[in-house]
Motif scaffolding. Structure first.
Motif, short mmCIF file in Angstrom:
data_model
loop_
_atom_site.label_atom_id
_atom_site.label_comp_id
_atom_site.label_asym_id
_atom_site.label_seq_id
_atom_site.Cartn_x
_atom_site.Cartn_y
_atom_site.Cartn_z
N LEU A 66 0.77 -1.30 0.03
CA LEU A 66 -0.19 0.02 -0.02
C LEU A 66 0.90 1.37 -0.10
O LEU A 66 0.76 2.21 -0.99
CB LEU A 66 -0.93 -0.12 0.89
N SER A 67 1.91 1.48 0.92
CA SER A 67 2.51 2.51 1.17
C SER A 67 3.63 2.63 0.18
O SER A 67 3.91 3.86 -0.52
CB SER A 67 3.12 2.77 2.52
N GLY A 68 4.20 1.45 -0.36
CA GLY A 68 5.26 1.43 -1.36
C GLY A 68 4.71 1.78 -2.81
O GLY A 68 5.05 2.94 -3.38
N ILE A 69 3.43 1.35 -3.15
CA ILE A 69 2.85 1.48 -4.56
C ILE A 69 2.27 2.86 -4.42
O ILE A 69 2.40 3.73 -5.49
CB ILE A 69 1.94 0.31 -4.84
N SER A 70 1.64 3.30 -3.49
CA SER A 70 0.85 4.69 -3.40
C SER A 70 1.89 5.92 -3.37
O SER A 70 1.41 6.98 -3.75
CB SER A 70 -0.06 4.51 -2.37
N THR A 71 3.13 5.63 -3.01
CA THR A 71 4.25 6.74 -2.93
C THR A 71 5.01 6.68 -4.00
O THR A 71 6.25 7.13 -3.97
CB THR A 71 4.72 6.94 -1.70
N GLY A 72 4.96 5.41 -4.96
CA GLY A 72 5.77 5.43 -6.10
C GLY A 72 7.16 4.69 -5.97
O GLY A 72 8.30 4.79 -6.86
N SER A 73 7.11 3.75 -5.02
CA SER A 73 8.22 2.91 -4.89
C SER A 73 8.24 1.52 -5.91
O SER A 73 7.34 0.86 -5.61
CB SER A 73 8.66 2.59 -3.27
N ILE A 74 9.18 1.61 -6.39
CA ILE A 74 9.34 0.28 -7.41
C ILE A 74 9.40 -0.92 -6.23
O ILE A 74 8.84 -2.01 -6.88
CB ILE A 74 10.60 0.37 -8.15
N HIS A 75 9.88 -0.94 -5.21
CA HIS A 75 9.91 -2.08 -4.51
C HIS A 75 8.62 -2.72 -4.04
O HIS A 75 8.40 -3.87 -4.00
CB HIS A 75 10.90 -1.83 -2.97
N GLY A 76 7.61 -1.76 -4.08
CA GLY A 76 6.32 -2.18 -3.87
C GLY A 76 5.62 -3.10 -4.97
O GLY A 76 5.02 -4.23 -4.76
N TRP A 77 5.99 -2.82 -6.22
CA TRP A 77 5.60 -3.53 -7.35
C TRP A 77 6.41 -4.79 -7.45
O TRP A 77 5.75 -5.82 -8.15
CB TRP A 77 5.78 -2.72 -8.61
N ILE A 78 7.49 -4.92 -6.91
CA ILE A 78 8.39 -6.12 -6.78
C ILE A 78 7.86 -7.07 -5.79
O ILE A 78 7.56 -8.24 -6.06
CB ILE A 78 9.77 -5.94 -6.71
N TRP A 79 7.27 -6.42 -4.56
CA TRP A 79 6.82 -7.40 -3.86
C TRP A 79 5.45 -7.96 -4.00
O TRP A 79 5.25 -9.19 -3.46
CB TRP A 79 6.58 -6.11 -2.63
N VAL A 80 4.37 -7.27 -4.64
CA VAL A 80 3.50 -7.95 -4.99
C VAL A 80 3.31 -9.22 -5.58
O VAL A 80 2.86 -10.32 -5.06
CB VAL A 80 2.37 -7.01 -5.70
N PRO A 81 3.97 -9.35 -6.79
CA PRO A 81 3.77 -10.61 -7.36
C PRO A 81 4.55 -11.76 -6.46
O PRO A 81 4.15 -13.00 -6.69
CB PRO A 81 4.36 -10.40 -8.74
N LEU A 82 5.65 -11.47 -6.18
CA LEU A 82 6.55 -12.58 -5.22
C LEU A 82 5.59 -12.93 -3.89
O LEU A 82 5.31 -14.09 -3.70
CB LEU A 82 7.77 -12.00 -4.72
#
Length: 365
Positions: A332-348
Motif C-alpha cells: 500500500l505505502s510503497g505503491i501509493s508513494t511510487g516505490s518500485i519495491h512495492g511493485w516487486i513485492w506484490v507478485p512475489l
C-alpha cells in the motif's frame, strides 16, 4: 469492556499524549484508531482478499485493494510532489526483498493475517492472532538483526517514481498499471467461473469499497501528520528490540540496522515517540472499540495447528523485515508513494500465497 468506558479510557490516553508527549503523536493515535476501526468494522483483510481470489475466484477483495491503492496514490503522489519534506516508502530492490516477499505471502495465509491483519484481529481478541502478535514482533526483531547480512547478498538503490518522473507521470503510470491488473483479475475470474459453470460475483461490494475509501483517507492523514507513509512492522520489531536491549540480552550498538542514527535514537526514547508504534497502539484501540462487548468468533485449534500458526507468525515477522514491509508498508505505502519495491513485492508475495494456501489446507485451518 463496553464501548463507553473504553471511549473514556481512549480519550484520557489521547489527552495525556497531547499534554505529555506531543500534539503530533496524539493526532497519530487518533489516526490509528480510525485505521483500526475501519479494518475491524469492515473486516478489510488483505490476506482474505487474496484467498478469495485464489480459492473462490471472487474478485471483490482484490478490487477493494486496487481501489485503495488508486485512491491512496491519487492523494499521496501530488503531496509528495509539492511538499519535499514528505517521504515515500522506499525500499531497495534486493535479494532480501525477493526472499522476504515470497515467504511473507506464504506465511500470512497460514497465520491468517498480514501485519495490519494480525494487529486488528488481536485487538478484536481473536485468540490465534493475539498469540501470533508477540511472535511476529520477535520475528521482525530477528529479521532486523540479520538485515545487513541479507542486503550484502545483493541490492540496488531504491527507486521512487515521484522523484524520478514527477508526480503526474508517476500517478498516471500507477493508475494505468492498477487498471491493467483489475482487467486481468476480472478476465481470470470470469473464465474460471465459466469453466465451473457458475456466475462471477460483482467486482464491487460495499464493505470493500467503504473500507478502501476510509483506509485511503487515514493513510493520507498519516503521511501528512507524520511526514512518512503508514507502516506497521517497524513498530513490532522496535518493541521486541527495546525488550531485548533493556534486558541486556543482546548488544545492538554494533548491529548494522540498530546502530543507524534514527533506529539507535528510537531505542533510547519512549516507544510513544515512535510514529509506527503510536499508530499501532491506535489500531489496537480502534479494533477493540469495534469488538467491545462482542465475543470474538474463532474456531478452536488443535495442538498441531497452534504450533504451525505460531511458527508462521515468527517467520512472518522475520520476512516482513527482509521485504521492507507487509501489505501495508510494502504494497500500500510503497505503491501509493511510487516505490518500485512495492511493485516487486506484490507478485512475489502473491506467489507465496498460492503455496501458503496449500499448507493452510494441509493443516486444516
Amino acid at each position: 469492556m463496553k464501548r463507553f468506558p473504553l471511549s473514556i479510557l481512549m480519550a484520557a490516553f489521547f489527552g495525556w499524549l497531547l499534554w505529555s508527549v506531543s500534539a503530533r503523536q496524539a493526532a497519530l493515535f487518533l489516526v490509528g484508531i480510525g485505521l483500526g476501526a475501519i479494518l475491524a468494522g469492515q473486516r478489510f483483510g488483505f490476506t482474505t482478499g487474496w484467498r478469495m481470489l485464489v480459492e473462490e475466484k471472487d474478485p471483490r477483495g482484490v478490487f477493494g485493494q486496487l481501489l485503495l491503492l488508486a485512491l491512496a496514490a491519487a492523494m499521496a503522489m501530488p503531496l509528495l510532489g509539492h511538499y519535499p519534506e514528505l517521504t515515500a516508502a522506499l525500499g531497495p530492490p534486493s535479494v532480501s526483498l525477493l526472499v522476504g516477499a515470497f515467504v511473507f505471502g506464504l506465511c500470512m495465509q497460514i497465520a491468517d493475517g498480514c501485519g495490519s491483519g494480525t494487529l486488528y484481529k488481536a485487538g478484536m481478541g481473536i485468540p490465534m492472532n493475539t498469540a501470533i502478535l508477540p511472535m511476529f514482533a520477535l520475528g521482525s526483531f530477528l529479521g532486523s538483526i540479520h538485515l545487513g547480512w541479507w542486503l550484502d547478498l545483493g541490492r540496488m538503490p531504491a527507486v521512487g517514481l515521484v522523484s524520478t518522473w514527477g508526480w503526474a507521470p508517476a500517478l498516471g503510470a500507477t493508475l494505468a498499471a492498477l487498471l491493467v491488473i483489475g482487467l486481468g483479475v476480472q478476465a481470470y475470474c470470469a473464465k474460471a467461473n465459466a469453466t465451473q459453470q457458475r456466475s462471477t460475483p460483482p467486482v464491487w461490494q460495499r464493505k470493500w469499497v467503504m473500507g478502501a475509501i476510509g483506509l485511503a483517507i487515514f493513510a493520507t492523514l498519516n503521511l501528512v501528520i507524520a511526514g512518512q507513509p503508514w507502516g506497521v512492522v517497524y513498530g513490532f520489531g522496535l518493541w521486541a528490540a527495546k525488550v531485548a536491549n533493556g534486558a541486556g540480552l543482546v548488544d545492538l550498538g554494533t548491529n548494522w540496522f540498530w546502530s543507524q542514527p534514527g533506529n539507535a535514537q528510537r531505542l533510547q526514547e519512549t516507544v510513544l515517540l515512535d510514529i509506527t508504534s503510536i499508530t499501532n497502539i491506535g489500531i489496537l484501540a480502534g479494533a477493540l472499540w469495534i469488538a467491545a462487548g462482542k465475543p470474538a468468533a474463532a474456531k478452536a485449534l488443535t495442538g498441531t495447528q497452534w504450533l504451525v500458526a505460531l511458527a508462521a507468525g515468527l517467520v512472518l515477522g522475520y520476512s516482513s523485515r527482509l521485504a521492507f514491509g507487509c501489505n501495508v508498508g510494502a504494497m500500500l505505502s510503497g505503491i501509493s508513494t511510487g516505490s518500485i519495491h512495492g511493485w516487486i513485492w506484490v507478485p512475489l508475495a502473491f506467489a507465496g500465497t498460492i503455496f501458503g494456501l496449500r499448507v493452510r489446507r494441509h493443516f486444516g485451518f
